[in-house]
Design a protein around this motif. Structure first.
Motif, mmCIF file in Angstrom:
data_model
loop_
_atom_site.group_PDB
_atom_site.id
_atom_site.type_symbol
_atom_site.label_atom_id
_atom_site.label_comp_id
_atom_site.label_asym_id
_atom_site.label_seq_id
_atom_site.Cartn_x
_atom_site.Cartn_y
_atom_site.Cartn_z
ATOM 1 N N GLY A 69 -21.153 12.007 9.475
ATOM 2 C CA GLY A 69 -20.074 11.123 9.882
ATOM 3 C C GLY A 69 -19.136 10.777 8.738
ATOM 4 O O GLY A 69 -17.910 10.747 8.912
ATOM 5 N N LEU A 70 -19.689 10.494 7.555
ATOM 6 C CA LEU A 70 -18.852 10.174 6.404
ATOM 7 C C LEU A 70 -17.954 11.347 6.018
ATOM 8 O O LEU A 70 -16.781 11.162 5.663
ATOM 9 C CB LEU A 70 -19.724 9.779 5.218
ATOM 10 N N ALA A 71 -18.522 12.552 6.066
ATOM 11 C CA ALA A 71 -17.760 13.738 5.682
ATOM 12 C C ALA A 71 -16.556 13.960 6.595
ATOM 13 O O ALA A 71 -15.542 14.512 6.174
ATOM 14 C CB ALA A 71 -18.665 14.968 5.684
ATOM 15 N N ARG A 72 -16.655 13.523 7.847
ATOM 16 C CA ARG A 72 -15.555 13.716 8.794
ATOM 17 C C ARG A 72 -14.645 12.489 8.884
ATOM 18 O O ARG A 72 -13.431 12.622 9.057
ATOM 19 C CB ARG A 72 -16.119 14.041 10.184
ATOM 20 N N ALA A 73 -15.245 11.298 8.786
ATOM 21 C CA ALA A 73 -14.468 10.088 9.047
ATOM 22 C C ALA A 73 -13.523 9.734 7.909
ATOM 23 O O ALA A 73 -12.388 9.306 8.159
ATOM 24 C CB ALA A 73 -15.426 8.919 9.313
ATOM 25 N N SER A 105 -8.772 4.065 14.745
ATOM 26 C CA SER A 105 -9.108 4.920 15.888
ATOM 27 C C SER A 105 -9.852 6.172 15.435
ATOM 28 O O SER A 105 -10.787 6.621 16.099
ATOM 29 C CB SER A 105 -7.834 5.306 16.644
ATOM 30 N N ALA A 106 -9.430 6.720 14.288
ATOM 31 C CA ALA A 106 -10.120 7.897 13.753
ATOM 32 C C ALA A 106 -11.553 7.556 13.352
ATOM 33 O O ALA A 106 -12.486 8.331 13.595
ATOM 34 C CB ALA A 106 -9.350 8.456 12.554
ATOM 35 N N LEU A 107 -11.748 6.395 12.749
ATOM 36 C CA LEU A 107 -13.100 5.985 12.373
ATOM 37 C C LEU A 107 -13.977 5.786 13.600
ATOM 38 O O LEU A 107 -15.161 6.131 13.589
ATOM 39 C CB LEU A 107 -13.051 4.690 11.560
ATOM 40 N N GLN A 108 -13.412 5.228 14.664
ATOM 41 C CA GLN A 108 -14.187 5.047 15.886
ATOM 42 C C GLN A 108 -14.641 6.374 16.469
ATOM 43 O O GLN A 108 -15.695 6.436 17.111
ATOM 44 C CB GLN A 108 -13.351 4.279 16.921
ATOM 45 N N SER A 109 -13.891 7.418 16.224
ATOM 46 C CA SER A 109 -14.248 8.735 16.759
ATOM 47 C C SER A 109 -15.302 9.438 15.920
ATOM 48 O O SER A 109 -16.178 10.122 16.462
ATOM 49 C CB SER A 109 -12.994 9.616 16.843
ATOM 50 N N PHE A 110 -15.245 9.275 14.599
ATOM 51 C CA PHE A 110 -16.114 10.062 13.713
ATOM 52 C C PHE A 110 -17.214 9.259 13.023
ATOM 53 O O PHE A 110 -18.211 9.839 12.595
ATOM 54 C CB PHE A 110 -15.255 10.747 12.636
ATOM 55 N N ASP A 111 -17.037 7.958 12.881
ATOM 56 C CA ASP A 111 -18.018 7.131 12.170
ATOM 57 C C ASP A 111 -19.163 6.768 13.125
ATOM 58 O O ASP A 111 -19.275 5.641 13.602
ATOM 59 C CB ASP A 111 -17.337 5.873 11.624
#
Length: 212
Positions: free
Chosen positions: A44-48, A63-69
């Motif tokens: 998750g960290l690598a993507r968020a 919004s991006a963090l909600q998707s990947f974190d």
């Protein structure tokens, strides 16, 4: 051999065996859970983090963090940094950058506490299980010698069997401790890696919001 040892053991010997069993089950439950948790956290960290900084603004970044974190490691930092403080409270006192640093620090500590959960238990199991097993062996040998002495038939062949069975407890203690110690070391390295990423994100987030 284990069934014979259990049948010949007294209450203390069986209690030691049960303690080792509980330690083993607890250690493996923590190992499996933390493997799953830290794997998702690293992914998750690598993507968020890149997704957040690629966003057009803080709202889009959230919004991006909600998707990947997936493990909710970065969102608490962002929420803490963007939270509004109430007037006439100690939290609102001091300079804006100081308040921002304090909120980020508190949120970071809470997130790290989640990642570090179970580490103390693994370390404790790894450190104490060999001694619990050794105690079981010593007590088993003592109990066996007492039984053989009471029977009046103290010979080498009568001693070797019970002593060999009692030594199983030492092996069991090592079997419980070794996976716990290895897992503790591996997880410690993974948590440290996550901690570095989170501290870097918190620092960059503070720099961003402090100059808004």
């Amino acid at each position: 051999m284990l069934s014979t040892f259990w049948a010949q053991s007294d209450v203390i010997g069986r209690a030691v065996a049960l303690v080792l069993l509980v330690m083993s089950v607890s250690a493996w439950a923590l190992i499996l859970w933390k493997t799953w948790l830290l794997r998702r956290a690293r992914h998750g960290l690598a993507r968020a983090v890149p997704a957040f900084w690629a966003a057009a603004g803080v709202i889009e970044g959230r919004s991006a963090l909600q998707s990947f974190d997936t493990e909710q490691l970065l969102l608490p930092l962002l929420d803490a940094a963007t939270a509004e403080t109430r007037n006439a409270t100690l939290d609102a006192a001091g300079k804006r950058e100081s308040r921002l640093t304090r909120r980020l620090r508190d949120a970071l500590h809470a997130v790290l506490a989640r990642l570090q959960f179970g580490q103390v238990a693994l370390a404790s199991i790894g450190a104490t299980a060999p001694f619990v097993g050794l105690f079981g062996t010593v007590w088993g040998i003592y109990h066996a010698l007492l039984s053989i002495s009471a029977a009046g038939n103290l010979t080498i062949d009568k001693i070797s069997g019970p002593v060999g069975e009692a030594l199983v407890m030492t092996a069991a203690g090592l079997a419980v401790a070794i996976p716990a110690v290895l897992a503790y070391n591996v997880f410690g390295k993974l948590v440290a890696s996550c901690e570095a990423d989170l501290e870097g994100f918190a620092h960059d987030l503070r720099e961003l919001l402090d100059h808004d």
